[in-house]
Structures are given as structure tokens and as C-alpha cells.
Scaffold this active site. Structure first.
Site, PDB file in Angstrom:
ATOM      1  N   ASN A 211     -13.263   7.660  -6.776  1.00 58.06           N
ATOM      2  CA  ASN A 211     -13.796   7.008  -5.727  1.00 58.06           C
ATOM      3  C   ASN A 211     -12.893   4.855  -7.007  1.00 58.06           C
ATOM      4  O   ASN A 211     -13.635   4.314  -5.742  1.00 58.06           O
ATOM      5  CB  ASN A 211     -14.770   6.755  -5.936  1.00 58.06           C
ATOM      6  CG  ASN A 211     -15.434   7.648  -7.285  1.00 58.06           C
ATOM      7  OD1 ASN A 211     -15.296   6.372  -7.546  1.00 58.06           O
ATOM      8  ND2 ASN A 211     -16.755   6.927  -7.273  1.00 58.06           N
TER       9      ASN A 211
ATOM     10  N   SER B  34     -13.435 -15.888  11.802  1.00 60.62           N
ATOM     11  CA  SER B  34     -13.065 -16.822  10.562  1.00 60.62           C
ATOM     12  C   SER B  34     -14.067 -16.881   9.836  1.00 60.62           C
ATOM     13  O   SER B  34     -14.061 -17.576   8.745  1.00 60.62           O
ATOM     14  CB  SER B  34     -12.231 -18.356  11.220  1.00 60.62           C
ATOM     15  OG  SER B  34     -13.447 -18.671  11.667  1.00 60.62           O
TER      16      SER B  34
ATOM     17  N   ASP C 144     -10.621   9.220 -12.323  1.00 57.59           N
ATOM     18  CA  ASP C 144     -11.558   8.343 -11.049  1.00 57.59           C
ATOM     19  C   ASP C 144     -10.778   7.392 -10.087  1.00 57.59           C
ATOM     20  O   ASP C 144     -10.631   7.735  -9.747  1.00 57.59           O
ATOM     21  CB  ASP C 144     -11.138   6.379 -12.141  1.00 57.59           C
ATOM     22  CG  ASP C 144     -12.736   5.680 -11.002  1.00 57.59           C
ATOM     23  OD1 ASP C 144     -13.431   6.273 -11.039  1.00 57.59           O
ATOM     24  OD2 ASP C 144     -12.169   4.002 -11.610  1.00 57.59           O
TER      25      ASP C 144
ATOM     26  N   ASP D  85       0.992  -1.004   0.045  1.00 62.35           N
ATOM     27  CA  ASP D  85       0.318  -0.077  -0.705  1.00 62.35           C
ATOM     28  C   ASP D  85       1.163   1.529  -0.005  1.00 62.35           C
ATOM     29  O   ASP D  85       1.551   1.513   1.455  1.00 62.35           O
ATOM     30  CB  ASP D  85      -1.004   0.088   0.903  1.00 62.35           C
ATOM     31  CG  ASP D  85      -1.959   0.799   1.401  1.00 62.35           C
ATOM     32  OD1 ASP D  85      -2.366   1.816   0.249  1.00 62.35           O
ATOM     33  OD2 ASP D  85      -2.181   1.305   2.628  1.00 62.35           O
TER      34      ASP D  85
ATOM     35  N   ASP E 169       0.680   4.305  -0.838  1.00 61.79           N
ATOM     36  CA  ASP E 169      -0.205   5.733  -0.226  1.00 61.79           C
ATOM     37  C   ASP E 169      -0.052   5.490   1.091  1.00 61.79           C
ATOM     38  O   ASP E 169      -1.230   6.433   1.720  1.00 61.79           O
ATOM     39  CB  ASP E 169      -1.123   6.031  -1.956  1.00 61.79           C
ATOM     40  CG  ASP E 169      -2.037   5.759  -1.454  1.00 61.79           C
ATOM     41  OD1 ASP E 169      -2.173   4.232  -0.814  1.00 61.79           O
ATOM     42  OD2 ASP E 169      -2.926   5.772  -3.042  1.00 61.79           O
TER      43      ASP E 169
ATOM     44  N   ILE F 250     -15.810   4.716 -13.209  1.00 64.02           N
ATOM     45  CA  ILE F 250     -16.841   5.671 -14.019  1.00 64.02           C
ATOM     46  C   ILE F 250     -16.109   7.097 -13.930  1.00 64.02           C
ATOM     47  O   ILE F 250     -16.275   7.691 -13.451  1.00 64.02           O
ATOM     48  CB  ILE F 250     -18.206   5.809 -13.554  1.00 64.02           C
ATOM     49  CG1 ILE F 250     -18.798   4.292 -13.665  1.00 64.02           C
ATOM     50  CG2 ILE F 250     -19.122   7.054 -14.101  1.00 64.02           C
ATOM     51  CD1 ILE F 250     -20.119   4.332 -12.528  1.00 64.02           C
TER      52      ILE F 250
END
Length: 599
Positions: A248, A281, A246, A203, A205, A252
Site C-alpha cells: 500500500n 480550481s 509494501d 502510469d 501499470d 511499512i
């Protein structure tokens, strides 16, 4: 609270049993030859401690079972697999050991080779002498109480050491020594350290979303579409980016011929919701492919996905769970069955919800560990900038289950209320956006496990029933759930009564705190075991077919899918406002953006 510091809670012992079993099979050994017993066992215990850090929420390690505990269980099951493979394929034990190492992906194959080279002789000598797996592991010294047996006693009295045979075997296997790692544990210990925070390992950022699939990546939460920008991620609402971005990750973006933003045109005001599950679990969808331990199904292709995604995803399959699952076809050989989820249904109603899901579930989680076990803190939601979410709080058994032969370790209703409220307060303070909803899922009636499975054949061997397995685990004080995986009905009934009392706490919280939390509403649903059973029966199935065959404890893939359907129908009937409305722009979205970038 007291719940956080209780030792070895809930499903913890199950994970240790299964992890030790898997590890034993991977290395294909009985842990040590007699002369190096102490040195090797100390290393095994070191690796097991890593597994303990990886899987359970509670980190107290004071309970180690008896008679050899989980180490004995792992040894016995692994030796049984080797024994049966030898019989099924009419091959010598040494040949089976060599072949199985070749079936495993790197670096597991190297670890396997290392153990065969150094410690395989005791397994070979024992099985060739006619000893049963329990006896072989007792000879090694891993199992210390032979009254705890999984298999019938050996009819053979042979016990001579097959030194000549071993010399021949060792000459064959010695050719493989150049492939063995100097430290065969390094890769495994490194993996433990990377996963204990239950957040995406990759990850860049720091927004808690990833472009990587496994290691708490997009199999667990929506795929990041820009891992260099911390304000671009699934579920984002507000943005300063142009329409061409984009922001989010729902696929779209851009403008129509009239210059209007597609995001605004198709999604604004359409009742968007993310789907989040906080759970154990069962929510993470713990599943071990049956062919991993059923010698009758084991082939050279059995372990193709052992490392990725199986081990890298902590033995879980979140991408196919009832809450946030989305894969409908992949891994069908490893995890067959139906696929359905609340997220898929939310997305079907509104394609603007694409990729907005988070599975925040951990093996062994119980109410007292949700806040203290890196679970709730791993949620990726910001009250001021993100879309509201439909959150499921689904801890269905670990507050009742324990490996201890006592009822004192079950969470009390008072403790349960305190633990749940701690999580709700956290969610309300800067995490969940206004308009969110929290759905409590009640605890399961685990007594049904024994009722439907006890006299059925266990996948490991036609000699063993589930009741045999339950009794064996309890004899070694290593059961994942002593109260429900128990032949004593009184004990099972006490566990079921406590589960029902804990579920009642949710109604108490809703009545007492309705309107207190500013950013979400709450509701409660029973764990839908009755509805699932009814649907499955209508399809011609039997209840036992809905339980994971290897662990005899978890809901399997078909149960997960039907659970999604049952929960959706209950919410639709009682709280339709908690579900996304149908977006009238879905057809246009699909026409212009297709699969919206997939997953």
C-alpha cells in the site's frame, strides 16, 4: 443535464485570460506584424483552443468575448510588462525582448525567439513611439474596441514607423534565428493532449498512480511504489503479497524479530482513511506567482519553475492545497505562505495513512461537469480492496460564476441537486469502500472580493486598481465571474443569494438520502471564510492578503492552510468519527521507518 452543455461556465474565462496572458508573455510579442496578421492569429487561436481543452470542464467554445476578448487581454498585459521592464532597467525595448527570451526555460525560450524574430517590430515601434499597451494592441488589430482600456490614454501623438530603428534591431535578433524551432507550437500542443484526461500521464501499470511528480502524478495523488504491479498502490487494504512487499506504499513492510508482519502489527485495526477532494480550481490550488507579471519583481530566475511544475501541473499547486497538500518547504519563492492540510493531519494521527491522498480537482469545474469532465472517473478507489476514504466535495463558485452578462447561466438549485446526486450514486456503486465519509463544502461568498480589493493597486502596474481590471474584463466580456467581479452591488448580491441557495441543497440531500447510500455517511460545512478571516486577523493580517494577488479571485496559500485548520476543527467538534484516531504505534513506526519513503 443542462449544466453540462452551458457555454463558458464559471472560472473558464479566468483560465483563458491568464493562459493567454502567460502565453503572450512567453512569446513576448503582440501576436503579429500587420502584413502577417491573419496567419499568425489563426495559429494563436489554435493554441488557445488547446488551452480550452486542457483547463475547463465544459468544452463549448461558442463564447469568444468582444473587442478582442482574451487575445486582447493577453496582448495588453504582455506589452505592459515589456514596457515597464524597459523603464525599470533603463534598457531599450528590443534589449528587454531579447533578455526575457533568455530567462525562459526550453522549449519556451525557442518559442519566444521565434516570435521576436518574426513579430517584435510592431511592439518596439509602438512603445518607442510613446503608445500605451492598449494602443499598441489596437494598432496590431488584436484589440478592436478602444473604449475597453486598462491604462490611461497616451499623451504622446507620435505614430511614425521607426524603420531605421527596426533594421538595427532585426540585425541583432536575426543572430538568434538558428535557435528558433521550425514549429514553435509543437511542444505546447503536445502538452495539451497529454493532460486533458486529468489522470497521471506516466502510469505503466494503469492503477492511476505514478512515480512521476507532475502531469497529474504524485503531486496530485500518492506516489506509486511499484509502477509494474496494478495491485500495489497507496490506500490498498487487502493483499496476497508477503510482508516484505509494501503493498500500500505507506513505507511499512517486513517482519519484526518475532516474525510478525509490521503492517499487521502497526496498522491493522487502527482506523485508516484516505483523503480525497473532488473540486475546482480552489481545491486544485490555482496560483500564478506574482513575479510572473509584476515587472518590479521580475528577474532572470523568475521563470525557473515555469514549465515544471507550473505548466505541467495546469497552473495548480495541489501538493500545497488545503485538502491533500504535503510539501512544507519546496517552492517557497513561487508560492510563499503557511502549509497545512487535512491529509497531513490525518497522517499525523495515523502514520499508516502515509501517501493515501488524491486531489481530483480541475480548473473550471462545476457540478454539471464532475461526472462528464473526467473528474470523478479519475478516482483511484475500489470498494472491495481499498481502505475507506474521507471525501470532500468542494465546488465553491463555478456554478454561480460565468463570463456572460446574464444570470441565466447560473446553476439552479434543481440542477445542482441532480448533478450532486449523480456523483454520489457513482461513488456508492463500487468506488468508495464501506465506512467512507463525504463532506460537502458550501459555496463561497464571492462578493467579498470586490469589497476588499476594488480600490487596491493591482500588481501589474501602480496605474491600475482591481476595479480597473474588473471593468476592463467586463468591457471585453471576458471576466471569469461577471456577477462577483462587478462594481454593481445589485449584481453581486444576486450572485451571493444564488450561492447561498445552492449551498442549502446539500442539507436537503443529507436529510432526504441519509441511509440510502450504503458505503458512506454525509455531512455539510459552510465554506469557512469567516473562521479563516478571524484566525488571520488574530495573526495581525488583513483579509485582502488572503486572496491571490494576480487573479484577485482565488484563496491564496495562507488561506488554504487556515482553511484546513478551520475544517478540521469543525469536523473534530461535530463528527470526530470521520477522522482517524490516534495510532498508538506511531512512535514505533517513525523509529523503524523514518520518513516512510517520503513522497
Amino acid at each position: 443535464g443542462r449544466s453540462v452543455i452551458k457555454t463558458q461556465k464559471g472560472m473558464k474565462r479566468a483560465w483563458l485570460v491568464l493562459c493567454c496572458t502567460l502565453l503572450s508573455l512567453i512569446v513576448v510579442s503582440a501576436l503579429a506584424a500587420e502584413k502577417e496578421h491573419n496567419r499568425v492569429l489563426s495559429k494563436i487561436f489554435s493554441v488557445e483552443n488547446g488551452l480550452r481543452k486542457l483547463l475547463p470542464v465544459n468544452q463549448d467554445l461558442s463564447v469568444v468575448g468582444s473587442g478582442g476578448g482574451t487575445e486582447c487581454i493577453g496582448c495588453t498585459l504582455a506589452v505592459s510588462v515589456v514596457e515597464q521592464l524597459s523603464q525599470i532597467h533603463n534598457k531599450s525595448v528590443d534589449k528587454v525582448l531579447e533578455e526575457v527570451c533568455g530567462w525562459l526555460p526550453s522549449p519556451m525560450s525557442e518559442t519566444c525567439i521565434y516570435f521576436v524574430i518574426e513579430y517584435g517590430d510592431i511592439v518596439i515601434r509602438g512603445l518607442e513611439a510613446g503608445l500605451r499597451p492598449d494602443d499598441v494592441c489596437h494598432e496590431i488589430g488584436v484589440c478592436t474596441d478602444l473604449t475597453c482600456r486598462l491604462f490611461p490614454k497616451s499623451k504622446s501623438q507620435a505614430s511614425e514607423k521607426l524603420e531605421k530603428h527596426w533594421k538595427r534591431v532585426s540585425q541583432k535578433i536575426h543572430k538568434l534565428s538558428s535557435k528558433a524551432q521550425l514549429d514553435p507550437w509543437k511542444w505546447l500542443e503536445s502538452l495539451f493532449n497529454s493532460l486533458i484526461q486529468h489522470r497521471p500521464l506516466y502510469d505503466v501499470d494503469g492503477d492511476k498512480f505514478s512515480v512521476w511528480k507532475t502531469l497529474r502524478g504524485s503531486y496530485w495523488r500518492g506516489k506509486d511504489c511499484d509502477d509494474t504491479a496494478s495491485d500495489i498502490y497507496p490506500g490498498r487494504n487487502t493483499t496476497n503479497y508477503p510482508a516484505s512487499t509494501d503493498h500500500n506504499c505507506n513505507g511499512i513492510y517486513g517482519r519484526d524479530p518475532q516474525g510478525r508482519s509490521y503492517e499487521d502489527l502497526f496498522c491493522k485495526g487502527t482506523d485508516q482513511f484516505g483523503t480525497i477532494v473532488i473540486g475546482d480550481s480552489a481545491a486544485a490550488h490555482f496560483h500564478i506567482p506574482v513575479q510572473y507579471f509584476d515587472p518590479r519583481l521580475m528577474t532572470e530566475n523568475t521563470f525557473n519553475h515555469l514549465l515544471n511544475p507550473f505548466i505541467e501541473d495546469e497552473f495548480d499547486w495541489p501538493m500545497k492545497n488545503w485538502a491533500c497538500g504535503y510539501l512544507t518547504s519546496n517552492f517557497s519563492g513561487d508560492i510563499p505562505g503557511l502549509t497545512d492540510s487535512i491529509y497531513l493531519r490525518m497522517r499525523q494521527r495515523n502514520l499508516c495513512n502515509h501517501r493515501d491522498y488524491q486531489t481530483l480537482a480541475v480548473n473550471g469545474a462545476r457540478s454539471g461537469g464532475v461526472m462528464g469532465g473526467n473528474i470523478t472517473e479519475s478516482i483511484a478507489r475500489l470498494r472491495k480492496t481499498d481502505q475507506p476514504a474521507l471525501v470532500f466535495y468542494a465546488l465553491i463558485g463555478n456554478d454561480v460564476c460565468s463570463g456572460h452578462h446574464t444570470f441565466a447561466d447560473m446553476t439552479t438549485p434543481e440542477e445542482f441537486e441532480t448533478n450532486v446526486l449523480e456523483t454520489l450514486n457513482y461513488l456508492d456503486q463500487g468506488v468508495l469502500p464501506p465506512g467512507s465519509n463525504v463532506v460537502f463544502i458550501g459555496l463561497a461568498n464571492g462578493s467579498l472580493l470586490y469589497q476588499y480589493l476594488h480600490n487596491r493597486e493591482y500588481p501589474l502596474s501602480p496605474e491600475v486598481t482591481y476595479e480597473d481590471v474588473y471593468n476592463y474584463l467586463n468591457c471585453l466580456h471576458s471576466s471569469p465571474c461577471w456577477v462577483w467581479m462587478n462594481s454593481n452591488q445589485t449584481v453581486r448580491d444576486i450572485g451571493t443569494e444564488r450561492a447561498a441557495n445552492l449551498s442549502k441543497v446539500y442539507d436537503k440531500i443529507i436529510k432526504k438520502y441519509s441511509g440510502v447510500f450504503k458505503n458512506f455517511n454525509m455531512t455539510y460545512l459552510d465554506f469557512p471564510i469567516a473562521q479563516v478571516d478571524k484566525m488571520w486577523s488574530a495573526m495581525g493580517g488583513k483579509f485582502y492578503q488572503l486572496i491571490e494577488p494576480l487573479d484577485g479571485f482565488h484563496p491564496n496559500q495562507n488561506f488554504q492552510a487556515l482553511q484546513a485548520k478551520a475544517i478540521w476543527e469543525q469536523l473534530e467538534a461535530t463528527h470526530p468519527e470521520m477522522l482517524s484516531r490516534v495510532n498508538p504505534n506511531n512512535i514505533q513506526i517513525e523509529k523503524i521507518f523514518g520518513d516512510q519513503g517520503g513522497y
